[in-house]
Design an enzyme around this catalytic site. Structure first.
Site: not given
Length: 302
Positions: A40, A44, A52, A73, A142, A172, A221, A224
């Protein structure tokens, strides 16, 4: 025509990939959730002024408004200490050579691989930014309440297709979410095609007894949770997408639903498209050549 290269550090820091893999493997072995967190961070980072390393910059009053405190965040991005550990090891091995932005790209790939997912060659040669952009983080990242149209637009904004978006959503397959990101979904609405299945909703209510106020973490999830695979998509077919922004991929008729069906049927189709999309995402407007710098510490400009 990306300015990034597959063997960028071949001569300047030949052990870079081995070092990153060792630190990531160790971090994920001691906490499985870290794999999703490191994946993530790269995501992000790339969505805000390109890949960068800007997400890693700490806030300094009057100087830098860090992206870490942006709404998407805040209290959710994590794994900075693993990135710092990788950086410290690399600074001993080859001082001033490997950028923090490249560390994020490698750590994301290795997090997927050590979780049983596909591996892929990573293009390198990114440089680190001198600035962060909290406003852009608030605008570009998003959100968990996005519908399919919002998601397609957010990814198109950084040059990624709807296919890339659905494949990257499969990230995810690993990781967790806080109750407040899906608490609104715990009140079943039989008229809503994105509503959680009743059995899954009951399970979640037990895990989030205080609703949005609960600080509990829930697996993204349910099938699994620490294995990187296509079960994430199969869950969507039976309305077991934890977040609204996940379930809409299947509940909205059209291209995104077709892709969910494809990936649910074929783990190899998912793995192939995921790798392609990760390479594309990793090359969003990088700083290269003499742009930016290679930070000595990932949280601070030199």
């Amino acid at each position: 025509g990306s300015p990034l290269q597959f063997h960028f550090y071949e001569k300047s820091c030949p052990n870079v990939e081995k070092i990153v893999r060792q630190v990531v493997s160790s971090a994920v072995a001691s906490e499985a959730r870290m794999a999703g967190s490191l994946l993530r961070l790269h995501f992000h980072d790339c969505f805000v002024q390109g890949c960068d390393g800007s997400l890693l910059l700490k806030s300094i009053a009057g100087v830098i408004e860090g992206e870490e405190e942006a709404l998407p965040n805040a209290n959710s991005v994590r794994g900075f200490e693993v990135v710092d550990a990788i950086k410290a090891t690399l600074e001993q091995e080859c001082p001033g050579i490997v950028s923090c932005a490249d560390i994020l790209a490698l750590a994301a790939r290795d997090s997927v691989a050590v979780s049983g997912g596909p591996s892929y060659p990573v293009q390198l040669g990114r440089r680190d930014s001198l600035t962060a952009n909290r406003d852009l983080a608030n605008k570009n990242l998003p959100g968990f309440n996005f519908n399919a149209t919002d998601l397609v637009a957010a990814f198109a904004n950084v040059g990624l297709s709807a296919r890339d978006m659905v494949a990257l959503s499969g990230g995810h397959s690993i990781g967790k979410a806080r109750c407040n990101t899906f608490a609104a979904r715990l009140t079943p609405d039989t008229q809503d095609p994105t509503a959680l299945s009743s059995s899954y909703s009951s399970l979640l209510q037990q895990q989030c007894p205080a609703g949005a106020a609960s600080d509990a973490l829930v697996d993204l999830d349910v099938t699994t949770p620490i294995q990187f695979d296509n079960a994430y998509y199969s869950n969507l077919l039976s309305n077991r997408g934890l977040l609204h922004s996940e379930q809409v991929l299947y509940s909205t008729p059209g291209a995104t639903r077709d892709l969910v069906n494809l990936y649910a049927q074929s783990n190899s189709a998912f793995a192939k498209d995921f790798c392609v999309a990760m390479l594309k995402m990793g090359s969003i407007t990088p700083l290269t050549g003499s742009e930016g710098q290679v930070r000595n510490q990932c949280g601070y400009v030199n």
